[in-house]
Design a protein around this motif. Structure first.
Motif, PDB file in Angstrom:
ATOM      1  N   ARG A   1     -15.297 -27.255  13.249  1.00 61.89           N
ATOM      2  CA  ARG A   1     -14.358 -26.145  13.446  1.00 61.89           C
ATOM      3  C   ARG A   1     -13.307 -26.107  12.336  1.00 61.89           C
ATOM      4  O   ARG A   1     -12.988 -25.038  11.803  1.00 61.89           O
ATOM      5  CB  ARG A   1     -13.669 -26.280  14.812  1.00 61.89           C
ATOM      6  CG  ARG A   1     -14.571 -26.013  16.003  1.00 61.89           C
ATOM      7  CD  ARG A   1     -13.765 -25.881  17.286  1.00 61.89           C
ATOM      8  NE  ARG A   1     -12.993 -27.085  17.593  1.00 61.89           N
ATOM      9  CZ  ARG A   1     -13.468 -28.124  18.278  1.00 61.89           C
ATOM     10  NH1 ARG A   1     -14.733 -28.116  18.709  1.00 61.89           N
ATOM     11  NH2 ARG A   1     -12.703 -29.161  18.541  1.00 61.89           N
TER      12      ARG A   1
ATOM     13  N   ASP B   1      -7.706 -23.888  12.824  1.00 62.66           N
ATOM     14  CA  ASP B   1      -8.150 -24.235  14.172  1.00 62.66           C
ATOM     15  C   ASP B   1      -7.355 -25.410  14.724  1.00 62.66           C
ATOM     16  O   ASP B   1      -7.128 -25.494  15.933  1.00 62.66           O
ATOM     17  CB  ASP B   1      -9.644 -24.576  14.157  1.00 62.66           C
ATOM     18  CG  ASP B   1     -10.167 -24.964  15.529  1.00 62.66           C
ATOM     19  OD1 ASP B   1     -10.390 -24.063  16.354  1.00 62.66           O
ATOM     20  OD2 ASP B   1     -10.322 -26.182  15.769  1.00 62.66           O
TER      21      ASP B   1
ATOM     22  N   GLY C   1      -6.277 -22.891  17.145  1.00 61.35           N
ATOM     23  CA  GLY C   1      -7.573 -22.609  17.745  1.00 61.35           C
ATOM     24  C   GLY C   1      -7.938 -23.545  18.883  1.00 61.35           C
ATOM     25  O   GLY C   1      -7.076 -24.098  19.587  1.00 61.35           O
TER      26      GLY C   1
END
Length: 593
Positions: free
Chosen positions: A26, A33, A37
């Protein structure tokens, strides 16, 4: 990080970390992120479960701050260090500025006088660390700390013959210990761009909390703040204002990722783990190269010291050599309280010579290894030919176009991708009538030109000694010419009453590497790699070994070569009755770089 069945991990087990893999994927796709995120959500959820204080808004508001490096000048070198809130750059440059007022080279690297001056300079820089250094967004760091004028005043306060009690430097502050659990790596790429990176969780395993679903550990870096405002005790508690805890404040550290330049060209990339000892470990490596002219390998291997002002103790690595013992006695007579520790730090270092050649040195104290990628091919003799092929016809790749010459070349590849040194069948000496013994073979290294660093790695598939004869041995050497007295450096394998031993030799003014036991018995238990490396610019050589199943080479010793003794040939030679009945020397591969 534990086994799913709750049992302890053992060698050969496979560790699978799918949560951590997902986090890395990610962040690779979107670095934000971590702050906004899914990874951020997992971290905040972990905080709620553990009654932590970090909220989503804290992550969203966080910004990495890029600050210019701290710069200093020592002799002909420019030193670059990490700025606050790391204390390493300021402390190292302040200490170097002080030491420039003394002729350390005349005293010698391991003399009591040199160690005394290093301790006194560090005593003063660590006192300033406690007085002034912290997050510069909250505390103004005095600019005078890295000036030559200030260093001159500190140098004048040092008695070359007597230790200064720490109470007289700054009696109102005392320092605590930090955990030594940190990681450092150094990198230089093909374009000369360099990275010196020190990072940490603080203690081993940090806070020992893994973010559920994300697979990474939370650190315990908050311990680097001064916990009790206004309360500084001799027991080690610090309460000075600069590094007291505050919202959004970055804590003080001892991280000391450093680089050294000369005439605008990169010379050294170094750093270390080790809590507050990081500063003196890194300072020592820099001094070893810039002041004492050591090779990178010797600079990293050299014994280390530490003095952090309080506790008022000079700590040395525990060495049993006579010069070390004499220095300890003299330091004690100067008024130092001297302690020892088994080892200090792990300074993984890259040295760049005048031609741009990179030499990576992994510190043996904690393990690790150097690794590099190059567009230049090494010369490889892999002997992957059919049975009966002579050595001259063995497969070769790389820039060297020279061929093997000499008596050993009469031996042959055995059909198992190995070159076997053996007696020519039925051959006898015309004068003595005795069986001919394989003697030597040379490979000229003309294609290496003026390259300063030469390395040869030999993979031995088999080595067996039939009897205990001191004169039986096999030698792998880099030579100045084809005459034995002009050996530059070589590895010598023989057998004694304990087993098979390896030693190093360098002639014409060089030094030996004392014998080390490779294995008990008469035969190698498994294929073994031997590496001989020569740094012709620094005048040093080193020997390393590893069994083929292992991943890291073990340092077996370092020594010096004679001045002006360049490597012009690879020479393999046998001595005595080696390769008689029942004995074997099978070489799987030779690599020259």
């Amino acid at each position: 990080y534990g086994r799913p069945d709750g049992r302890a991990w053992k060698a050969g087990d496979r560790m699978v970390l799918p949560d951590l893999a997902g986090t890395l994927q990610r962040i690779s796709a979107d670095p934000q992120d971590f702050y906004r995120g899914q990874t951020a959500s997992l971290l905040v959820a972990e905080m709620k479960r553990g009654d932590g204080m970090i909220k989503a808004g804290d992550l969203q508001a966080y910004k990495a701050v890029i600050r210019p490096a701290v710069r200093g000048q020592f002799r002909d070198y420019t030193v670059l260090g990490a700025p606050p809130p790391s204390s390493g750059g300021y402390c190292i440059i302040e200490a170097l500025n002080v030491l420039e007022h003394f002729d350390l080279r005349a005293s010698g690297r391991y003399s009591a006088r040199t160690i005394h001056l290093l301790a006194e300079a560090s005593r003063r820089s660590f006192a300033d660390r406690a007085r002034h250094l912290a997050d510069p967004a909250f505390t103004e760091v005095p600019k005078h700390l890295t000036t030559q004028e200030y260093a001159g005043k500190l140098a004048e306060s040092i008695d070359p013959q007597k230790a200064t009690p720490s109470e007289k430097v700054a009696p109102e502050i005392e320092l605590t210990d930090e955990s030594p659990d940190t990681t450092h790596f150094s990198i230089v790429d093909a374009q000369g761009m360099a990275v010196s990176n020190t990072y940490t969780l603080e203690a081993s395993w940090g806070s020992r909390v893994v973010v559920k679903g994300a697979g990474f550990l939370l650190n315990n870096e908050m311990g680097d703040f001064n916990w009790f405002p206004g309360e500084t005790t001799r027991a080690g508690r610090i309460g000075t204002k600069p590094n007291q805890l505050a919202p959004y404040k970055r804590m003080l550290s001892s991280q000391s990722p450093s680089m050294v330049e000369r005439d605008g060209q990169l010379v050294l990339v170094t750093g270390s783990p080790g809590g507050r000892t990081i500063i003196n470990t890194t300072l020592g490596v820099i001094l070893n190269v810039t002041e004492f002219g050591m090779s990178a390998a010797d600079a990293v291997e050299a014994s280390r010291f530490h003095h952090q002002w309080f506790p008022d103790q000079l700590v040395l690595e525990d060495r049993d050599e006579e010069p070390h013992r004499l220095a300890v006695k003299e330091l004690q007579s100067m008024g130092h309280t001297v302690g020892t520790r088994p080892s200090q730090g792990s300074a993984h270092t890259i040295f760049v010579d005048s031609t741009g050649q990179r030499l990576g040195v992994a510190d043996y104290r904690r393990g690790g290894r150097p690794a590099g990628y190059s567009s230049l091919k090494a010369t490889v003799f892999d002997f992957a030919d059919s049975a009966g092929t002579s050595l001259q016809q063995a497969d070769r790749t790389g820039p060297l176009k020279s061929h093997w010459t000499g008596a050993i070349a009469q031996s042959a590849v055995d059909g198992k991708d190995r070159f076997v040194i053996r007696r020519p069948a039925g051959a006898t000496d015309s004068e003595t009538g005795r069986p001919v013994v394989p003697h030597e073979v040379f490979l000229p290294l003309n294609a290496l030109g003026t390259q300063d660093n030469v390395s040869v790695t030999v993979k031995l598939d088999e080595l067996t000694f039939a009897g205990l004869e001191a004169k039986e041995r096999i030698r792998f050497g880099l030579t100045h010419d084809r005459e034995s007295p002009l050996v530059t450096a070589r590895m010598v394998i023989s057998r004694n009453e304990k087993g098979i031993v390896l030693q190093g030799e360098a002639y014409g003014g060089g030094t030996k590497i004392v014998p080390v036991l490779l294995c008990a018995g008469v035969s190698l238990p498994a294929p073994l790699l031997l590496r001989l490396s020569v740094d012709q610019r620094q005048g040093t050589y080193r020997i390393e070994t590893r069994y083929a199943a292992a991943t890291d080479f073990a340092l077996r010793g370092t020594g010096r070569i004679a001045e002006g003794r360049r490597c012009r040939n690879l020479r393999i030679s046998t001595v005595g009755n080696l390769a008689a009945t029942g004995e074997s020397v099978a070489i799987d591969r030779i690599t020259i770089e």
